[in-house]
Structures are given as C-alpha cells and as structure tokens.
Design an enzyme around this catalytic site. Structure first.
Site, PDB file in Angstrom:
ATOM      1  N   GLY A  19       0.813  -1.217   0.000  1.00 34.54           N
ATOM      2  CA  GLY A  19       0.000   0.000   0.000  1.00 34.54           C
ATOM      3  C   GLY A  19       0.842   1.259   0.000  1.00 34.54           C
ATOM      4  O   GLY A  19       2.012   1.259  -0.395  1.00 34.54           O
ATOM      5  N   CYS A  20       0.250   2.334   0.513  1.00 33.48           N
ATOM      6  CA  CYS A  20       0.789   3.676   0.283  1.00 33.48           C
ATOM      7  C   CYS A  20       2.044   4.031   1.083  1.00 33.48           C
ATOM      8  O   CYS A  20       2.660   5.049   0.807  1.00 33.48           O
ATOM      9  CB  CYS A  20      -0.300   4.714   0.565  1.00 33.48           C
ATOM     10  SG  CYS A  20      -1.651   4.642  -0.620  1.00 33.48           S
ATOM     11  N   PHE A  21       2.421   3.219   2.074  1.00 34.01           N
ATOM     12  CA  PHE A  21       3.657   3.566   2.797  1.00 34.01           C
ATOM     13  C   PHE A  21       4.902   3.011   2.100  1.00 34.01           C
ATOM     14  O   PHE A  21       6.032   3.333   2.461  1.00 34.01           O
ATOM     15  CB  PHE A  21       3.615   3.085   4.257  1.00 34.01           C
ATOM     16  CG  PHE A  21       3.506   1.582   4.434  1.00 34.01           C
ATOM     17  CD1 PHE A  21       4.617   0.765   4.297  1.00 34.01           C
ATOM     18  CD2 PHE A  21       2.286   0.991   4.757  1.00 34.01           C
ATOM     19  CE1 PHE A  21       4.519  -0.613   4.463  1.00 34.01           C
ATOM     20  CE2 PHE A  21       2.173  -0.383   4.929  1.00 34.01           C
ATOM     21  CZ  PHE A  21       3.298  -1.187   4.779  1.00 34.01           C
TER      22      PHE A  21
END
EC number: 2.3.1.74
Length: 391
Positions: A163-165
C-alpha cells in the site's frame, strides 16, 4: 586465511546509500478530474444515483487533483462490465490486466532510470519490485528481469500488497542492501495500476468512493548504491537513516482486502488526524541525532494520501506553504499513485531545484524527510541528505 570479521568488513560499503538516478512513467490515457464524475457515473451505469454523484463531485472538487493517468479506458471497461459494477466477481479480468501491465509500466520507468544512471544494466546486482496491483508467480520482479534483460543472477525482492507507505519501505530496504554489499547497485521499481481497485459506486460504502476520487496509475524507479563513482555516476540524495512504526490506536484505519470482486478499500478512522497527531514524534526521533527541531529548515517529501492529510500535517507542525509544494504538485498532476508517489516527488524536487538555481537537490537545503503513510496505520520515515548542484 581471512577471518569472518575481515570477510564481513570487506563486504560492507564505506559510505551511505545514495540515489543515483530516478525515472517515472504513466499510462498514455489520462482523465481530467473536473470531468471525471460525469464519466465515472456514466461508465458504471450509475447516473440514476444523483445524490451520490453530487457527493462524488464534491470529493473530486476537494481532492486538489487536476489530472490522473489510468490504464483503464472506456473501451476496456465496456469489455469488462463486472469491473464497473460495485461488487461483482471480476478478479480474473483484473488479474489478466495487471500481471501484464504492472511489469510493463515498471519497465518504462526503470529504462529511464537506467538511461540517466548511464551505466550498463549488467552492473545492477539487486532488484526490488513493489506493487499493490495484483499478485502472480513468478512475480512482477521476474517479469521485469526478463523484460529489461537483467542478469539471471540478479538478487530479487518482491513486495506485494504493502500500500501507500511502501515508497518509504523500498528505500529502507535498498539502503540496507547497498550499504551491506560493497559495489551493489539496486534497481527499485514501484508500479501501480488501479485496475485492481476500480469499481462502481454504492451509497453504503463511501470510503470506496474516496479511493475512486483519489487513486491514479504510475510507476517510478530509482537506482541506489553506496560509494558512487563520481566520474560516471551523479549522486542525487543520500539515504541517511530509516525507520518504520505502527501508529497507536490506529487498528483498521486503512484496510484493503483482495476478494473475488478485486481489491476493496476501507477507511475506518480519522486518518489525517491520526497521522498529524503522531508525526512530530517520528520527526523528533529521526532528527534528534542531527540536532534539528525546526521542521521548516528541512525539505519535505510526504506521501500525498489526500489533501486533508497534507493540510493537517502542515497545520500541526506550522509548516510554511512552500514546504509541501513538490508534494502537492505531484498530487495535482497524478493523483495518489500509492507506493510510487514519493519517488515522483523526489524527481519533481530535484528537477525544480535545478530549474530554480538552488544550491542543492533539496530546494537549497541540506537535510530532508521522506514519509510514507499507509495500511496499519504504518509510517515509514527516511532521513535524506541532499547533494550540491554543480553549476
């Protein structure tokens, strides 16, 4: 005969991991955010949901996004009506797209990074490939190795579903590889395609609509290595330290579930509030060894999860408007491309720093921070040191 310690010392690089090149790529097809609500409700056959469409329009208006790139065209969606429904079985169709297109888009970004680096691709020793779009065996790392023609002995790491991290995660891993393997040159590729998350609207699942208003497609690649040979390599940023943490009281704040209907997206808590409340702790821990506590004295690369996150971080830390300029620029031009975003922002910042005749690649400043925020709620923190720009 060498001792274990002597062998160990010989394996280690002397200096810090350094970003040596950056490349980015997007699909050819783009959508204007202002026109997107009409297009989205038409293509998903949801025009009768007038109230929901008004809500979606407001989401798009507030998103601070002007344009996004998407592999999915109207033609592809018409051929795959189940992808346009809210929750229809469609994983096979989605997988058929992403297992081919994710490595292909990654290749475009990687080819640009290798060209800028200027060294033969046979010198690449490690490959890190990261995507939240689809899963396959052998993975996108293997496909990319074949597409680019890397050596069969390249050491591969495949990161799925982070995901976004994960733009921070790949730099953390690349740093450890480059510094512990003398002479290593690590190709890092993040490639994201929203074909896995695209779906029609439902008034019972507004957080899914948030994703439909924010997410875009893109791939970014960097080459990382320690002890650069400055006669042929051009350092851009040094990776000085890295950390990862799970924020307190954030269970279930951002979730994604891979199901027959594709990847579903869930926002269960006040994500901007959780991040802004905890960000100073991450900054203080990262910058205490450097004696830095003025957050306006460093350059900023923050994953643009959405405008509310950026606004609240800015307000909580008292950041000047220009601090998140590169971050907001990428959000505006591309939307939220998950793991690839922070690498796009690195690219934007080094280019603008040259254009504006700044002294360093970090907008004229020496020290900077790169943040990834994503499911968990997980925060990645990378301390960067810029490089002087030679006139």
């Amino acid at each position: 005969m060498a001792t274990v310690q002597e062998i160990r010392n010989a394996q280690r690089a002397d200096g810090p991991a350094t970003v040596l090149a950056i490349g980015t790529a997007t699909p050819a097809h783009s959508v204007n955010q202002a026109d997107y609500p009409d297009y989205y409700f038409r293509i998903t056959k949801s025009e009768h949901m007038t109230e929901l469409k008004e809500k979606f329009k407001r989401m798009c208006d507030k998103s601070m996004i002007k344009k996004r790139y998407m592999y999915l065209t109207e033609e592809i969606l018409k051929e795959n009506p189940n992808m346009c429904a809210y929750m229809a079985p469609s994983l096979d169709a989605r997988q058929d797209i992403v297992v081919v297109e994710v490595p292909k888009l990654g290749k475009e970004a990687a080819t640009k990074a290798i060209k800028e680096w200027g060294q033969p691709k046979s010198k690449i020793t490690h490959l890190i490939f990261c995507t939240t779009s689809g899963v396959d065996m052998p993975g996108a790392d293997y496909q990319l190795t074949k597409l680019i023609g890397l050596r069969p002995s390249v050491k591969r790491f495949m990161m799925y579903q982070q995901g976004c991290f994960a733009g921070g995660t790949v730099l953390r891993l690349a740093k450890d590889l480059a510094e512990n393997n003398k002479g290593a040159r690590v190709l890092v590729v993040c490639s994201e395609i929203t074909a896995v998350t695209f779906r029609g609207p439902a008034d019972t699942h507004l957080d899914s609509l948030v994703g439909q208003a924010l997410f875009g497609d893109g791939a970014a690649a960097v080459i990382v290595g320690a002890d650069p040979d400055t006669s042929v390599e051009r350092p851009l940023y040094q990776l000085v330290s890295t950390s990862q943490t799970i924020l307190p009281d954030s269970d279930g704040a951002i979730d994604g579930h891979l199901r027959e209907v594709g990847l579903t997206f869930h926002l269960l808590k006040d994500v901007p509030g959780l991040i802004s409340k905890n960000i100073e702790k991450s900054l203080s821990e990262a910058f205490a060894p450097l004696g830095i506590s003025d957050w306006n004295s460093i350059f900023w690369i923050a994953h643009p999860g959405g405008p509310a996150i950026l606004d609240q971080v800015e307000s909580k830390l008292g950041l000047k408007g220009e601090k998140l300029k590169a971050t907001r620029q990428v959000l505006s031009e591309y939307g939220n491309m998950s793991s690839a975003c922070v690498l796009f922002i690195l690219d934007e910042m080094r280019k603008k720093s040259v254009e504006e005749a700044k002294a360093t690649t970090g907008e004229g400043l020496d020290w900077g921070v790169l943040f990834g925020f994503g499911p968990g709620l997980t925060v990645e923190t990378v301390v960067l040191h810029s490089v002087p720009i030679k006139a």
